[in-house]
Design an enzyme around this catalytic site. Structure first.
Site, PDB file in Angstrom:
ATOM      1  CB  VAL A   1      -0.951  -0.018   1.223  1.00 55.73           C
ATOM      2  CG1 VAL A   1      -1.644   1.314   1.414  1.00 55.73           C
ATOM      3  CG2 VAL A   1      -1.984  -1.128   1.054  1.00 55.73           C
TER       4      VAL A   1
ATOM      5  CB  ALA B   1     -17.697 -21.160  -7.295  1.00 52.83           C
TER       6      ALA B   1
ATOM      7  CB  CYS C   1      -6.964  -7.867   2.725  1.00 52.87           C
ATOM      8  SG  CYS C   1      -5.588  -6.728   2.528  1.00 52.87           S
TER       9      CYS C   1
ATOM     10  N   GLY D   1      -8.590 -16.127  -0.103  1.00 55.30           N
ATOM     11  CA  GLY D   1      -7.325 -16.092   0.647  1.00 55.30           C
ATOM     12  C   GLY D   1      -6.752 -14.699   0.507  1.00 55.30           C
TER      13      GLY D   1
ATOM     14  CG  PHE E   1     -15.571 -10.100  -5.321  1.00 51.40           C
ATOM     15  CD1 PHE E   1     -15.157  -9.093  -6.189  1.00 51.40           C
ATOM     16  CD2 PHE E   1     -14.671 -10.568  -4.386  1.00 51.40           C
ATOM     17  CE1 PHE E   1     -13.883  -8.570  -6.120  1.00 51.40           C
ATOM     18  CE2 PHE E   1     -13.385 -10.039  -4.312  1.00 51.40           C
ATOM     19  CZ  PHE E   1     -13.004  -9.040  -5.178  1.00 51.40           C
TER      20      PHE E   1
HETATM   21  N1  LIG Z   1      -1.809  -5.457   0.569  1.00 48.06           N
HETATM   22  C1  LIG Z   1      -2.983  -5.040   0.163  1.00 48.06           C
HETATM   23  O1  LIG Z   1      -3.455  -5.430  -0.895  1.00 48.06           O
HETATM   24  C2  LIG Z   1      -3.776  -4.053   0.987  1.00 48.06           C
HETATM   25  C3  LIG Z   1      -4.863  -3.369   0.380  1.00 48.06           C
HETATM   26  C4  LIG Z   1      -5.596  -2.471   1.167  1.00 48.06           C
HETATM   27  C5  LIG Z   1      -5.259  -2.227   2.478  1.00 48.06           C
HETATM   28  N2  LIG Z   1      -4.206  -2.900   3.028  1.00 48.06           N
HETATM   29  C6  LIG Z   1      -3.841  -2.576   4.415  1.00 48.06           C
HETATM   30  O2  LIG Z   1      -2.760  -1.636   4.357  1.00 48.06           O
HETATM   31  C7  LIG Z   1      -1.831  -1.865   5.434  1.00 48.06           C
HETATM   32  C8  LIG Z   1      -0.439  -2.126   4.874  1.00 48.06           C
HETATM   33  O3  LIG Z   1      -0.483  -3.317   4.134  1.00 48.06           O
HETATM   34  P1  LIG Z   1       0.748  -3.785   3.227  1.00 48.06           P
HETATM   35  O4  LIG Z   1       0.312  -5.014   2.528  1.00 48.06           O
HETATM   36  O5  LIG Z   1       1.238  -2.620   2.422  1.00 48.06           O
HETATM   37  O6  LIG Z   1       1.827  -4.120   4.381  1.00 48.06           O
HETATM   38  P2  LIG Z   1       3.332  -4.650   4.252  1.00 48.06           P
HETATM   39  O7  LIG Z   1       3.549  -5.509   5.414  1.00 48.06           O
HETATM   40  O8  LIG Z   1       3.550  -5.149   2.853  1.00 48.06           O
HETATM   41  O9  LIG Z   1       4.228  -3.335   4.382  1.00 48.06           O
HETATM   42  C9  LIG Z   1       4.408  -2.619   5.563  1.00 48.06           C
HETATM   43  C10 LIG Z   1       5.754  -1.910   5.484  1.00 48.06           C
HETATM   44  O10 LIG Z   1       5.866  -1.017   6.584  1.00 48.06           O
HETATM   45  C11 LIG Z   1       7.209  -1.021   7.058  1.00 48.06           C
HETATM   46  N3  LIG Z   1       7.200  -0.498   8.432  1.00 48.06           N
HETATM   47  C12 LIG Z   1       6.698  -1.100   9.555  1.00 48.06           C
HETATM   48  N4  LIG Z   1       6.813  -0.273  10.608  1.00 48.06           N
HETATM   49  C13 LIG Z   1       7.399   0.871  10.162  1.00 48.06           C
HETATM   50  C14 LIG Z   1       7.772   2.095  10.775  1.00 48.06           C
HETATM   51  N5  LIG Z   1       7.569   2.341  12.079  1.00 48.06           N
HETATM   52  N6  LIG Z   1       8.360   3.046  10.012  1.00 48.06           N
HETATM   53  C15 LIG Z   1       8.591   2.835   8.693  1.00 48.06           C
HETATM   54  N7  LIG Z   1       8.258   1.696   8.065  1.00 48.06           N
HETATM   55  C16 LIG Z   1       7.655   0.729   8.778  1.00 48.06           C
HETATM   56  C17 LIG Z   1       7.640  -2.468   6.908  1.00 48.06           C
HETATM   57  O11 LIG Z   1       9.056  -2.594   6.877  1.00 48.06           O
HETATM   58  C18 LIG Z   1       6.970  -2.834   5.567  1.00 48.06           C
HETATM   59  O12 LIG Z   1       7.820  -2.590   4.473  1.00 48.06           O
HETATM   60  C19 LIG Z   1      -2.429  -3.022   6.244  1.00 48.06           C
HETATM   61  O13 LIG Z   1      -3.213  -2.474   7.274  1.00 48.06           O
HETATM   62  C20 LIG Z   1      -3.316  -3.749   5.238  1.00 48.06           C
HETATM   63  O14 LIG Z   1      -4.386  -4.429   5.852  1.00 48.06           O
HETATM   64  C21 LIG Z   1      -3.448  -3.781   2.310  1.00 48.06           C
HETATM   65  O1  LIG Z   2     -15.111 -14.016  -7.259  1.00 46.10           O
HETATM   66  C1  LIG Z   2     -14.125 -14.142  -6.528  1.00 46.10           C
HETATM   67  C2  LIG Z   2     -13.213 -13.078  -6.271  1.00 46.10           C
HETATM   68  C3  LIG Z   2     -12.134 -13.306  -5.429  1.00 46.10           C
HETATM   69  N1  LIG Z   2     -11.933 -14.522  -4.866  1.00 46.10           N
HETATM   70  C4  LIG Z   2     -10.794 -14.730  -3.944  1.00 46.10           C
HETATM   71  O2  LIG Z   2     -10.809 -13.678  -2.979  1.00 46.10           O
HETATM   72  C5  LIG Z   2      -9.479 -13.351  -2.556  1.00 46.10           C
HETATM   73  C6  LIG Z   2      -9.214 -11.862  -2.661  1.00 46.10           C
HETATM   74  O3  LIG Z   2      -9.109 -11.502  -4.015  1.00 46.10           O
HETATM   75  P1  LIG Z   2      -8.966  -9.967  -4.507  1.00 46.10           P
HETATM   76  O4  LIG Z   2     -10.044  -9.161  -3.918  1.00 46.10           O
HETATM   77  O5  LIG Z   2      -8.883  -9.983  -5.979  1.00 46.10           O
HETATM   78  O6  LIG Z   2      -7.531  -9.559  -3.954  1.00 46.10           O
HETATM   79  P2  LIG Z   2      -6.969  -8.750  -2.701  1.00 46.10           P
HETATM   80  O7  LIG Z   2      -5.692  -8.157  -3.159  1.00 46.10           O
HETATM   81  O8  LIG Z   2      -6.975  -9.643  -1.507  1.00 46.10           O
HETATM   82  O9  LIG Z   2      -7.981  -7.483  -2.466  1.00 46.10           O
HETATM   83  C7  LIG Z   2      -8.979  -7.450  -1.461  1.00 46.10           C
HETATM   84  O10 LIG Z   2      -8.416  -7.064  -0.215  1.00 46.10           O
HETATM   85  C8  LIG Z   2      -7.757  -5.766  -0.261  1.00 46.10           C
HETATM   86  C9  LIG Z   2      -7.115  -5.526   1.090  1.00 46.10           C
HETATM   87  O11 LIG Z   2      -8.002  -5.051   2.035  1.00 46.10           O
HETATM   88  C10 LIG Z   2      -8.788  -4.690  -0.623  1.00 46.10           C
HETATM   89  O12 LIG Z   2      -8.144  -3.430  -0.678  1.00 46.10           O
HETATM   90  C11 LIG Z   2      -9.439  -5.021  -1.966  1.00 46.10           C
HETATM   91  O13 LIG Z   2     -10.454  -4.059  -2.263  1.00 46.10           O
HETATM   92  C12 LIG Z   2     -10.048  -6.423  -1.885  1.00 46.10           C
HETATM   93  O14 LIG Z   2     -10.591  -6.783  -3.157  1.00 46.10           O
HETATM   94  C13 LIG Z   2      -8.553 -14.200  -3.437  1.00 46.10           C
HETATM   95  O15 LIG Z   2      -8.196 -15.347  -2.693  1.00 46.10           O
HETATM   96  C14 LIG Z   2      -9.430 -14.604  -4.623  1.00 46.10           C
HETATM   97  O16 LIG Z   2      -9.042 -15.838  -5.203  1.00 46.10           O
HETATM   98  C15 LIG Z   2     -12.821 -15.579  -5.112  1.00 46.10           C
HETATM   99  O17 LIG Z   2     -12.676 -16.690  -4.591  1.00 46.10           O
HETATM  100  N2  LIG Z   2     -13.895 -15.353  -5.936  1.00 46.10           N
END
Ligand SMILES: NC(=O)c1ccc[n+]([C@@H]2O[C@H](COP(=O)([O-])OP(=O)(O)OC[C@H]3O[C@@H](n4cnc5c(N)ncnc54)[C@H](O)[C@@H]3O)[C@@H](O)[C@H]2O)c1
Ligand SMILES: O=c1ccn([C@@H]2O[C@H](COP(=O)(O)OP(=O)(O)O[C@H]3O[C@H](CO)[C@@H](O)[C@H](O)[C@H]3O)[C@@H](O)[C@H]2O)c(=O)[nH]1
Length: 355
Positions: free
Chosen positions: A11, A252, A260, A257, A249
């Site tokens: 993110v 099936a 998130c 997984g 979404f």
């Molecule tokens: N990955 C996704 O698809 C996704 C999408 C939407 C929201 N989110 C949410 O966003 C947040 C971040 O997720 P992510 O997947 O980017 O996490 P991540 O674990 O990939 O990255 C977090 C980063 O923060 C760094 N970090 C930790 N503590 C720190 C500090 N004090 N100062 C500076 N750097 C620091 C770590 O070294 C790491 O590189 C989570 O709350 C997650 O639930 C993730």
């Molecule tokens: O019809 C569907 C769509 C998705 N999946 C599964 O659902 C999971 C999540 O998929 P996807 O949403 O594409 O990926 P993420 O990167 O996990 O994104 C979700 O989680 C993020 C972290 O919060 C949010 O920001 C996004 O909006 C939300 O879609 C995966 O295991 C997919 O295989 C299914 O089984 N059936």
């Protein structure tokens, strides 16, 4: 505007790059010096289509910087984003240690008034808790305003989702902060929803829980279809034609997984429980999801009669592992569940050289 982003994971990196692309000067900070070193060479630490090109361009145009030093990264920043991880604790709740640490890092290094924006997915009430931490450290010497700006990107289409998402949610305590953040985000040209902080925090969990519910629902329908000889893909297509349901979404499979949905659905059950509400619907969604992985194994068992002596081999090609990290980890999680449930001979093989 001068911005800082704490955490350059999925993110933080995509957010930092995107904010620089729309014209802001952004410094991304991470505690991992190896990551920062790689990023400073213009190499993204995740694979996302389009990210490398954007990153290189904005670094070359002096709008995007990376550092492992909070003091350097936070100097002069008007707005500071927190994008650190909030992993699941063993009891299902969200671990806020990294967010709290980031708040302390901010408080220890700011030299002026700032707006702190929490992008990490955090339980309702966390923004105010974090504001209190910062105020107690700075002893109110500098005024800190707090805002919730949850992230909705998906891994694999993170850049596209950031520039062409459905909405930007901004939760604030006052109109002025909301207006400042709306101005920062205005070049994304997306609908902006301004709310109070608690609602913004909840929108993130409710959205993920609803999407997970759709997936568990269609997986339950699949199981009934299998018993009745109906085709779930046709059923989903027919359902999706109704605009009130929508086609997304409804695929099936082996259940959801990724990084998130599992943690966020568990956290929302916890959040509800902490507020004396048993979230029965979401608990069932999680249970259906856990069973779905076992059902697939049962189908294999039915096909082969017995699993004794059967080897389930995962051929993970390294080049794919880099590009399809999400599928790779999902598959490993599945093997893990299977091993424990059935004690069958499940071995994963990794091909170390691309073929
Ligand atoms: N990955 C996704 O698809 C996704 C999408 C939407 C929201 N989110 C949410 O966003 C947040 C971040 O997720 P992510 O997947 O980017 O996490 P991540 O674990 O990939 O990255 C977090 C980063 O923060 C760094 N970090 C930790 N503590 C720190 C500090 N004090 N100062 C500076 N750097 C620091 C770590 O070294 C790491 O590189 C989570 O709350 C997650 O639930 C993730
Ligand atoms: O019809 C569907 C769509 C998705 N999946 C599964 O659902 C999971 C999540 O998929 P996807 O949403 O594409 O990926 P993420 O990167 O996990 O994104 C979700 O989680 C993020 C972290 O919060 C949010 O920001 C996004 O909006 C939300 O879609 C995966 O295991 C997919 O295989 C299914 O089984 N059936």
């Amino acid at each position: 505007m001068k911005l800082a982003v704490i955490g350059t994971g999925y993110v933080g990196l995509v957010t930092g790059v995107a904010l620089s692309e729309i014209g802001h000067t952004v410094t991304c900070i991470d505690v991992d010096p190896d990551k920062v070193n790689t990023l400073n060479q213009g190499i993204p630490t995740i694979y996302e289509p389009g990210l490398e090109e954007l990153m290189k361009r904005n670094m070359a145009e002096n709008r995007l910087f990376f550092t492992s030093k909070h003091q350097d990264g936070l100097a002069g920043a008007d707005v500071i984003y927190i994008a650190v991880g909030t992993p699941q604790r063993p009891d299902g709740s969200a671990n806020l240690d990294y967010v709290e640490q980031a708040a302390q890092d901010i408080a220890a290094n700011i030299t002026h008034d700032v707006i702190v924006v929490i992008k990490s997915t955090v339980p309702v009430g966390t923004n105010l808790h974090i504001k209190n931490i910062m105020n107690s450290y700075t002893k109110n010497e500098h005024h800190v305003k707090i805002a919730s700006n949850p992230e909705f990107l998906r891994e694999g289409s993170a850049v596209k989702d950031t520039f062409h998402g459905d909405r930007i949610v901004i939760g604030t305590e006052d109109q002025e902060t909301a207006d400042t953040l709306a101005t920062i985000n205005q070049p994304f040209d997306m609908p902006i929803l301004k709310t109070d902080i608690a609602s913004a925090e909840m929108i993130k969990y409710a959205s993920n829980a609803f999407l997970a519910t759709k997936i568990s629902f269609i997986n339950e329908i699949t199981n009934i279809c299998d018993a009745l000889g109906a085709d779930v893909e046709k059923v989903a297509e027919g359902m999706g034609k109704d605009h009130r349901i929508g086609p997304d979404f409804l695929k099936a499979g082996i259940g959801y997984g990724g990084s998130c949905f599992p943690k966020d659905t568990n956290a929302l059950v916890q959040i509800a429980g902490n507020n004396h509400h048993v979230f029965n619907l979401l608990k069932s969604v999680i249970e259906v999801n856990n069973n779905q992985q076992i059902l697939l194994l049962e189908k294999i068992q039915k096909r082969f009669g017995s699993l004794n002596g059967i080897q389930i081999i995962a051929l993970i090609i390294n080049i794919l592992r880099h590009k399809l990290e999400k599928i790779y980890h999902q598959f490993l999680e599945l093997l893990y569940v299977w091993r424990f449930k059935f004690n069958s001979i499940c071995r994963s093989y990794e091909i170390l050289e691309p073929i």
